[in-house]
Design a protein around this motif. Sequence first.
Motif, PDB file in Angstrom:
ATOM      1  N   ALA A  69       1.882   0.701   3.786  1.00 54.89           N
ATOM      2  CA  ALA A  69       0.866   0.218   4.725  1.00 54.89           C
ATOM      3  C   ALA A  69       1.179   0.820   6.081  1.00 54.89           C
ATOM      4  O   ALA A  69       2.346   0.881   6.489  1.00 54.89           O
ATOM      5  CB  ALA A  69       0.882  -1.307   4.791  1.00 54.89           C
ATOM      6  N   PHE A  70       0.142   1.271   6.774  1.00 50.68           N
ATOM      7  CA  PHE A  70       0.381   1.942   8.051  1.00 50.68           C
ATOM      8  C   PHE A  70      -0.863   1.940   8.921  1.00 50.68           C
ATOM      9  O   PHE A  70      -1.983   1.752   8.441  1.00 50.68           O
ATOM     10  CB  PHE A  70       0.869   3.371   7.832  1.00 50.68           C
ATOM     11  N   LYS A  71      -0.619   2.149  10.222  1.00 50.27           N
ATOM     12  CA  LYS A  71      -1.707   2.321  11.172  1.00 50.27           C
ATOM     13  C   LYS A  71      -2.098   3.795  11.133  1.00 50.27           C
ATOM     14  O   LYS A  71      -1.261   4.681  11.311  1.00 50.27           O
ATOM     15  CB  LYS A  71      -1.271   1.903  12.580  1.00 50.27           C
ATOM     16  N   THR A  72      -3.373   4.050  10.915  1.00 51.91           N
ATOM     17  CA  THR A  72      -3.881   5.413  10.790  1.00 51.91           C
ATOM     18  C   THR A  72      -3.757   6.167  12.108  1.00 51.91           C
ATOM     19  O   THR A  72      -3.967   5.602  13.177  1.00 51.91           O
ATOM     20  CB  THR A  72      -5.362   5.379  10.352  1.00 51.91           C
ATOM     21  N   ASN A  73      -3.396   7.441  12.000  1.00 57.44           N
ATOM     22  CA  ASN A  73      -3.365   8.334  13.155  1.00 57.44           C
ATOM     23  C   ASN A  73      -2.445   7.813  14.257  1.00 57.44           C
ATOM     24  O   ASN A  73      -2.785   7.845  15.435  1.00 57.44           O
ATOM     25  CB  ASN A  73      -4.784   8.551  13.702  1.00 57.44           C
ATOM     26  N   SER A  74      -1.281   7.317  13.840  1.00 54.19           N
ATOM     27  CA  SER A  74      -0.332   6.723  14.772  1.00 54.19           C
ATOM     28  C   SER A  74       1.080   7.176  14.427  1.00 54.19           C
ATOM     29  O   SER A  74       1.367   7.521  13.276  1.00 54.19           O
ATOM     30  CB  SER A  74      -0.416   5.196  14.676  1.00 54.19           C
ATOM     31  N   ASN A  75       1.948   7.167  15.417  1.00 54.41           N
ATOM     32  CA  ASN A  75       3.354   7.488  15.182  1.00 54.41           C
ATOM     33  C   ASN A  75       4.175   6.262  14.793  1.00 54.41           C
ATOM     34  O   ASN A  75       5.383   6.363  14.609  1.00 54.41           O
ATOM     35  CB  ASN A  75       3.972   8.135  16.434  1.00 54.41           C
ATOM     36  N   GLU A  76       3.511   5.103  14.682  1.00 50.98           N
ATOM     37  CA  GLU A  76       4.226   3.892  14.268  1.00 50.98           C
ATOM     38  C   GLU A  76       4.786   4.084  12.865  1.00 50.98           C
ATOM     39  O   GLU A  76       4.194   4.772  12.029  1.00 50.98           O
ATOM     40  CB  GLU A  76       3.281   2.691  14.268  1.00 50.98           C
ATOM     41  N   LYS A  77       5.932   3.455  12.612  1.00 51.59           N
ATOM     42  CA  LYS A  77       6.553   3.556  11.300  1.00 51.59           C
ATOM     43  C   LYS A  77       5.670   2.903  10.241  1.00 51.59           C
ATOM     44  O   LYS A  77       4.951   1.941  10.516  1.00 51.59           O
ATOM     45  CB  LYS A  77       7.937   2.914  11.311  1.00 51.59           C
ATOM     46  N   HIS A  78       5.763   3.441   9.022  1.00 51.16           N
ATOM     47  CA  HIS A  78       5.028   2.917   7.875  1.00 51.16           C
ATOM     48  C   HIS A  78       5.898   1.896   7.149  1.00 51.16           C
ATOM     49  O   HIS A  78       7.114   2.084   7.040  1.00 51.16           O
ATOM     50  CB  HIS A  78       4.695   4.038   6.899  1.00 51.16           C
ATOM     51  N   LEU A  79       5.287   0.858   6.635  1.00 52.88           N
ATOM     52  CA  LEU A  79       5.966  -0.100   5.773  1.00 52.88           C
ATOM     53  C   LEU A  79       5.858   0.438   4.351  1.00 52.88           C
ATOM     54  O   LEU A  79       4.754   0.595   3.830  1.00 52.88           O
ATOM     55  CB  LEU A  79       5.296  -1.476   5.883  1.00 52.88           C
ATOM     56  N   VAL A  80       6.995   0.757   3.737  1.00 57.55           N
ATOM     57  CA  VAL A  80       6.997   1.438   2.436  1.00 57.55           C
ATOM     58  C   VAL A  80       7.791   0.626   1.416  1.00 57.55           C
ATOM     59  O   VAL A  80       8.937   0.246   1.669  1.00 57.55           O
ATOM     60  CB  VAL A  80       7.607   2.853   2.553  1.00 57.55           C
ATOM     61  N   MET A  81       7.166   0.378   0.258  1.00 56.99           N
ATOM     62  CA  MET A  81       7.838  -0.320  -0.836  1.00 56.99           C
ATOM     63  C   MET A  81       8.112   0.680  -1.957  1.00 56.99           C
ATOM     64  O   MET A  81       7.203   1.391  -2.404  1.00 56.99           O
ATOM     65  CB  MET A  81       6.957  -1.454  -1.379  1.00 56.99           C
ATOM     66  N   SER A  82       9.363   0.736  -2.362  1.00 59.48           N
ATOM     67  CA  SER A  82       9.746   1.531  -3.527  1.00 59.48           C
ATOM     68  C   SER A  82      10.449   0.589  -4.499  1.00 59.48           C
ATOM     69  O   SER A  82      10.601  -0.601  -4.222  1.00 59.48           O
ATOM     70  CB  SER A  82      10.682   2.672  -3.120  1.00 59.48           C
ATOM     71  N   GLY A  83      10.923   1.131  -5.590  1.00 59.95           N
ATOM     72  CA  GLY A  83      11.644   0.319  -6.563  1.00 59.95           C
ATOM     73  C   GLY A  83      12.985  -0.167  -6.034  1.00 59.95           C
ATOM     74  O   GLY A  83      13.589  -1.081  -6.607  1.00 59.95           O
ATOM     75  N   THR A  84      13.441   0.412  -4.940  1.00 58.65           N
ATOM     76  CA  THR A  84      14.729  -0.005  -4.366  1.00 58.65           C
ATOM     77  C   THR A  84      14.570  -0.941  -3.175  1.00 58.65           C
ATOM     78  O   THR A  84      15.550  -1.366  -2.583  1.00 58.65           O
ATOM     79  CB  THR A  84      15.566   1.227  -3.944  1.00 58.65           C
ATOM     80  N   GLY A  85      13.336  -1.257  -2.792  1.00 60.57           N
ATOM     81  CA  GLY A  85      13.133  -2.233  -1.738  1.00 60.57           C
ATOM     82  C   GLY A  85      12.127  -1.796  -0.682  1.00 60.57           C
ATOM     83  O   GLY A  85      11.562  -0.710  -0.736  1.00 60.57           O
ATOM     84  N   LEU A  86      11.985  -2.663   0.301  1.00 58.95           N
ATOM     85  CA  LEU A  86      11.024  -2.495   1.375  1.00 58.95           C
ATOM     86  C   LEU A  86      11.736  -1.950   2.607  1.00 58.95           C
ATOM     87  O   LEU A  86      12.813  -2.416   2.965  1.00 58.95           O
ATOM     88  CB  LEU A  86      10.415  -3.861   1.703  1.00 58.95           C
ATOM     89  N   GLU A  87      11.137  -0.943   3.246  1.00 55.94           N
ATOM     90  CA  GLU A  87      11.723  -0.413   4.474  1.00 55.94           C
ATOM     91  C   GLU A  87      10.634   0.203   5.335  1.00 55.94           C
ATOM     92  O   GLU A  87       9.532   0.475   4.881  1.00 55.94           O
ATOM     93  CB  GLU A  87      12.813   0.599   4.168  1.00 55.94           C
ATOM     94  N   TYR A  88      10.982   0.418   6.599  1.00 57.81           N
ATOM     95  CA  TYR A  88      10.103   1.108   7.518  1.00 57.81           C
ATOM     96  C   TYR A  88      10.539   2.565   7.592  1.00 57.81           C
ATOM     97  O   TYR A  88      11.720   2.863   7.736  1.00 57.81           O
ATOM     98  CB  TYR A  88      10.161   0.479   8.919  1.00 57.81           C
ATOM     99  N   GLU A  89       9.586   3.469   7.460  1.00 57.97           N
ATOM    100  CA  GLU A  89       9.866   4.909   7.549  1.00 57.97           C
ATOM    101  C   GLU A  89       9.047   5.525   8.668  1.00 57.97           C
ATOM    102  O   GLU A  89       7.923   5.175   8.885  1.00 57.97           O
ATOM    103  CB  GLU A  89       9.496   5.625   6.252  1.00 57.97           C
TER     104      GLU A  89
END
Length: 158
Positions: free
Chosen positions: A138-158
């Motif tokens: 999940a992310f803000k479009t056209n922004s440099n804000e970090k994305h909230l990313v879920m993988s099989g190893t957990g949730l993190e901001y990238e």
Amino acid sequence: MLDKLLNNKINYLGTAANMLCIGVGNAIDVIDWKGNLIKKSEFSVHVQCPWRIIHNSTNKVILSAYDIDASKDLADNINNDEIKNTSQKKCKECLDSGDKIITDYNINSLGDLKLILDNDEIIEIYVDTCGNFECWRAFKTNSNEKHLVMSGTGLEYE
């Protein structure tokens, strides 16, 4: 990040290869990779794992990843543009069935995400790997804000 989706309308459902793209919020002007000015949603959720949209009170599946992937099973007889058009048509039909405003969400201990909509529908997204493979973001479009990313190893901001 997910709190920013609350009380916003889903204004786009579409696919890119095997990814479901959900556009949420106001339309903003963005320059695409070709240099064209286009409209995009303020926020996006990209899904690269199993998902479905259900009607909660009737317990019926409205649309799912399988429905989109089933279009690709016809690939021997149709070209990629026809497959994409079939997938996009199914997404558009789902979106055209009425406004969809995100009123709540929850994430369970496995990282599965539910987006609860005001029209008694729920978008259910299921993490299907134990590896470091992206399932949804999940992310803000056209922004440099970090994305909230879920993988099989957990949730993190990238």
